[in-house]
Design an enzyme around this catalytic site. Structure first.
Site, PDB file in Angstrom:
ATOM      1  N   LYS A 112       0.861  -1.181   0.000  1.00 38.57           N
ATOM      2  CA  LYS A 112       0.000   0.000   0.000  1.00 38.57           C
ATOM      3  C   LYS A 112       0.899   1.234   0.000  1.00 38.57           C
ATOM      4  CE  LYS A 112      -4.346   1.473   1.975  1.00 38.57           C
ATOM      5  NZ  LYS A 112      -5.499   1.057   2.769  1.00 38.57           N
ATOM      6  N   GLU A 156     -19.843  -5.622   9.318  1.00 37.56           N
ATOM      7  CA  GLU A 156     -20.839  -4.849  10.065  1.00 37.56           C
ATOM      8  C   GLU A 156     -21.905  -5.743  10.687  1.00 37.56           C
ATOM      9  OE1 GLU A 156     -19.712  -4.005   7.023  1.00 37.56           O
ATOM     10  OE2 GLU A 156     -18.760  -2.049   7.360  1.00 37.56           O
ATOM     11  N   ARG A 164     -25.774  -2.155   6.323  1.00 37.43           N
ATOM     12  CA  ARG A 164     -25.422  -3.552   6.081  1.00 37.43           C
ATOM     13  C   ARG A 164     -25.976  -4.494   7.157  1.00 37.43           C
ATOM     14  NH1 ARG A 164     -20.461  -4.737   2.741  1.00 37.43           N
ATOM     15  NH2 ARG A 164     -21.246  -3.835   0.818  1.00 37.43           N
TER      16      ARG A 164
HETATM   17  C1  LIG Z   1     -19.108  -1.870   3.975  1.00 40.30           C
HETATM   18  C2  LIG Z   1     -17.919  -0.997   4.152  1.00 40.30           C
HETATM   19  N1  LIG Z   1     -17.339  -0.904   5.361  1.00 40.30           N
HETATM   20  C3  LIG Z   1     -16.269  -0.098   5.528  1.00 40.30           C
HETATM   21  C4  LIG Z   1     -15.756   0.612   4.490  1.00 40.30           C
HETATM   22  C5  LIG Z   1     -14.616   1.575   4.691  1.00 40.30           C
HETATM   23  N2  LIG Z   1     -13.403   1.157   4.002  1.00 40.30           N
HETATM   24  C6  LIG Z   1     -13.050   1.664   2.809  1.00 40.30           C
HETATM   25  S1  LIG Z   1     -11.640   1.039   2.231  1.00 40.30           S
HETATM   26  C7  LIG Z   1     -11.470   0.052   3.563  1.00 40.30           C
HETATM   27  C8  LIG Z   1     -10.283  -0.844   3.656  1.00 40.30           C
HETATM   28  C9  LIG Z   1     -10.245  -1.797   2.555  1.00 40.30           C
HETATM   29  O1  LIG Z   1      -9.095  -2.568   2.654  1.00 40.30           O
HETATM   30  P1  LIG Z   1      -8.622  -3.391   1.401  1.00 40.30           P
HETATM   31  O2  LIG Z   1      -9.785  -3.996   0.748  1.00 40.30           O
HETATM   32  O3  LIG Z   1      -7.550  -4.300   1.857  1.00 40.30           O
HETATM   33  O4  LIG Z   1      -8.065  -2.304   0.416  1.00 40.30           O
HETATM   34  P2  LIG Z   1      -6.733  -1.419   0.565  1.00 40.30           P
HETATM   35  O5  LIG Z   1      -7.180  -0.071   0.994  1.00 40.30           O
HETATM   36  O6  LIG Z   1      -5.833  -2.060   1.556  1.00 40.30           O
HETATM   37  O7  LIG Z   1      -6.151  -1.411  -0.782  1.00 40.30           O
HETATM   38  C10 LIG Z   1     -12.509   0.242   4.466  1.00 40.30           C
HETATM   39  C11 LIG Z   1     -12.634  -0.435   5.761  1.00 40.30           C
HETATM   40  C12 LIG Z   1     -16.406   0.491   3.248  1.00 40.30           C
HETATM   41  N3  LIG Z   1     -15.993   1.184   2.180  1.00 40.30           N
HETATM   42  N4  LIG Z   1     -17.465  -0.313   3.111  1.00 40.30           N
END
Ligand SMILES: Cc1ncc(C[n+]2csc(CCOP(=O)(O)OP(=O)(O)O)c2C)c(N)n1
Length: 625
Positions: free
Chosen positions: A290, A372, A400
């Protein structure tokens, strides 16, 4: 990969990227050129996110993958589905939107996430996580039914992979075997550190040298012969159950390949190029960093998940506390008083203001990953055993867990406090993240107390009130800072179902406020000399105060930062109707449309919730003198 040590202020010189407007331009390049392009794309991304603000780390991590996917696939005919979509800036740049990319997240600019309205290249709209595999399975099935030639790829992060929905989709795909590719982009991070058993499992795969040895020597998966490949796999699967953790996906019925280096363009070209033509559901595990290519972002992956615009006066001298800070202080103070308080977040420790709590009370802090539904039912279980859970959750993500709210918490009248963050219009993250519906979906649930604090001090008081109430209670507050009122330190509750009279003026028309737009309501009341009530509670309503003021009034107006259809104002109308109180009413809230990304202020304006607009509409009401 070139490593940059600052965000460029000037448009960087990008000779190759200048020639690329659409994926078809990309296909003219040679593989060595693609590596140069990756450096240019990264630099351009840094420059443009510096201008616009927004998501950075995830996009930097998928530069090579994005290039390779658009090089190999024929989007928009083929479907490339990005999970969450916060990593899709490079995709937008390569698919006709390079010149608009620095407008992202601003009014009339590009959407913060993929959007089908914006571009044919955005196969599926997102913003919420873990939808990519389900939607891609749907597309792959449709392609088969349509006897089409389209390929389907879903790209999902290790964070998004923690959600039940991703597993629901994989277990379906493993059963019906659609032709598709799932790419797990594993960077070991969610917004904060990724957590849980699955994350540990990915780390084991990553670390397993033995496994890597088996992959490179024993399995010639690059051979483009599906039948032979599957035979080879049968033998290997048994080995993997002993030594290779990737077996979990195999057992579901997917063909697991990897892990491979997601920044190695040659390897990606080779592996994806082959998997593209395999039959059945393929699962490619890639390892990326990242924030890759920007040293600060590589070092502090949490901070650089998303950034504000660089070099703007907006970033200087911000001292007003945010609602999230008020929650953060409250939850720590309350936990010091009550050792039964436990706090739960579905992967939003930083955003929800739980960093301090997690440090001071690590054993009472639970990041459940992007789950969630589990967060809510977990809280129900904790409450059954006399713990006092506080679920810190964004309004939009609580959507959710709606059945869990009703079936697991409210129906059993369990003692759970919901600190509902990002309630109402959310600003630049746009309609996927606006928390417009919670008042509507909460107030119809029996046993649920619903509170709408109107400033920082009220937020602390109502959080305390909800926590002391023995049953489900929700307190909703918006993103960002409030009017900056002094916050009292004490932890005393208010009486449930009691509003507060803010000012008494004309009793002919009553202004009824629910929540964070009190400043607008005050301006309306002051300008027109009206009585103003801050209701505090959407449920139970303060029936005494309503009866007292509405029985004598000709009309009321209600103001709320939530959907007007079925919201708090509707609750007052229902009360009047049930009690034969004959008043006219005008409800001000979020209209029945999705309000597109722009600043929260602009969203409020577009929703007709600015005082000037409300005053105008009140003046048009035909009231008797
Ligand atoms: C249902 C939901 N819960 C929480 C989020 C907030 N959120 C956005 S990106 C993220 C992290 C995602 O991690 P990953 O899929 O590993 O992607 P990375 O940012 O590491 O590339 C979160 C928790 C969301 N977008 N949707």
């Amino acid at each position: 990969m070139k490593i940059f040590s600052e965000i460029p202020n000037e448009v960087p010189s990008t000779k190759l990227l200048d020639r690329i407007n659409y994926p078809e331009d990309l296909k003219e390049l040679s593989p060595p050129d693609l590596k140069i392009l990756a450096d240019e794309l990264r630099e351009f991304l840094l420059y443009s996110v510096g201008k616009s603000g927004g998501h950075l780390g995830a996009g930097l991590g998928v530069v090579e993958l994005t290039i390779v996917l658009h090089y190999l696939y024929d989007s928009p005919s083929d479907n490339i589905v990005w999970d969450v979509g916060h990593q899709a800036y490079p995709h937008k740049i390569l698919t006709g939107r390079k010149n608009q990319i620095s407008s992202i997240r601003s009014k009339d600019g590009l959407a913060p996430f993929p959007s089908r309205n914006e571009s044919d290249f955005d196969a599926f709209g997102a913003g919420h996580s873990s939808t990519s595999i389900s939607s891609a399975v749907g597309m792959a099935i449709a392609n088969k039914l349509n006897e089409g030639e389209k390929k389907t790829v879903a790209i999902i992060g290790d964070g998004a992979m923690t959600a039940g929905m991703a597993f629901e989709a994989m277990q379906h795909a493993g059963g019906i075997k659609p032709d598709m590719l799932i790419i797990l982009n594993d960077n070991d991070m969610s917004i904060s550190e990724n957590v849980g058993g699955l994350n540990n499992y990915f780390s084991r795969i990553w670390a397993s040298k033995l496994y890597k040895g088996i992959k490179s020597n024993g399995k010639k998966f690059l051979k483009n012969i599906p039948v032979a490949h599957h035979l080879a796999r049968t033998v290997e699967t048994h080995m993997k159950t002993m030594v290779a953790p990737g077996a979990i996906f195999e057992e579901l019925g997917l063909n697991y390949i990897g892990p491979i280096d997601g920044h190695d363009i040659d390897q990606l070209l080779n592996v994806v190029g082959n998997l593209k033509n395999f039959e059945g559901p393929q699962f490619l595990h890639i390892i990326t960093k990242k924030g890759a290519g920007y040293d600060l972002a590589e070092e502090d992956r949490i901070k650089y998940h998303a950034i504000s615009k660089t070099n703007t006066s907006k970033n200087i001298g911000k001292t007003k506390p945010k609602y999230q800070d008020i929650f953060s202080n409250w939850v720590v103070d309350m936990a010091r008083e009550d050792s039964d308080l436990v706090a739960i977040t579905p992967a939003m420790r930083e955003g929800s203001g739980l960093v301090e709590f997690s440090k001071e009370f690590p054993e009472r802090y639970f990041d459940v990953a992007i789950a969630e539904q589990h967060a809510v039912t977990l809280s129900a279980g904790l409450a059954c055993e006399k713990k006092k859970p506080v679920v810190a959750i964004y309004s939009t993500f609580l959507q959710r867990a709606y059945d869990q709210l009703i079936h697991d918490v409210a129906l059993q009248n369990l003692n759970v406090t919901f600190a509902i963050d990002r309630a109402g219009l959310v600003g630049e993250d746009g309609p996927t993240h606006s928390g417009n519906y919670d008042l509507v979906y909460l107030r119809c649930i029996p046993n649920m107390i619903v509170m709408t604090p109107s400033d920082e001090n009220e937020t602390r008081k109502l959080l305390t009130t909800g926590f002391f109430h023995n049953g489900p209670a929700s307190i909703r507050y918006p993103r960002g800072s409030g009017p900056n009122v002094v916050v009292e330190n004490d932890l005393s509750p208010v009486e449930i179902g009691k509003g507060r009279l803010i000012k008494e003026g004309s009793k002919n028309l009553i202004v009824i406020n629910f929540g964070a737009l009190l400043d607008q309501a005050e301006e309306v009341a002051d300008t027109l000399g009206l009585t103003l009530i801050d209701m505090r509670f959407v449920k139970p309503l303060d029936e005494d105060i309503l009866r007292k003021y509405l029985s004598e009034a000709q009309a009321f107006v209600s103001i709320e930062d939530g959907s007007v259809a079925g919201g708090a104002g509707s609750a007052v109308q229902e009360f009047c109707s049930d009690n034969n109180i004959n008043v006219k009413s005008k409800l001000f809230g979020i209209p029945d449309i999705f309000i597109e990304h722009q600043s929260r202020e602009e969203m409020i304006e577009e929703s007709g919730l600015k005082a000037s607009r409300i005053i105008k509409e009140i003046e048009e009401l035909e009231l008797e003198e």
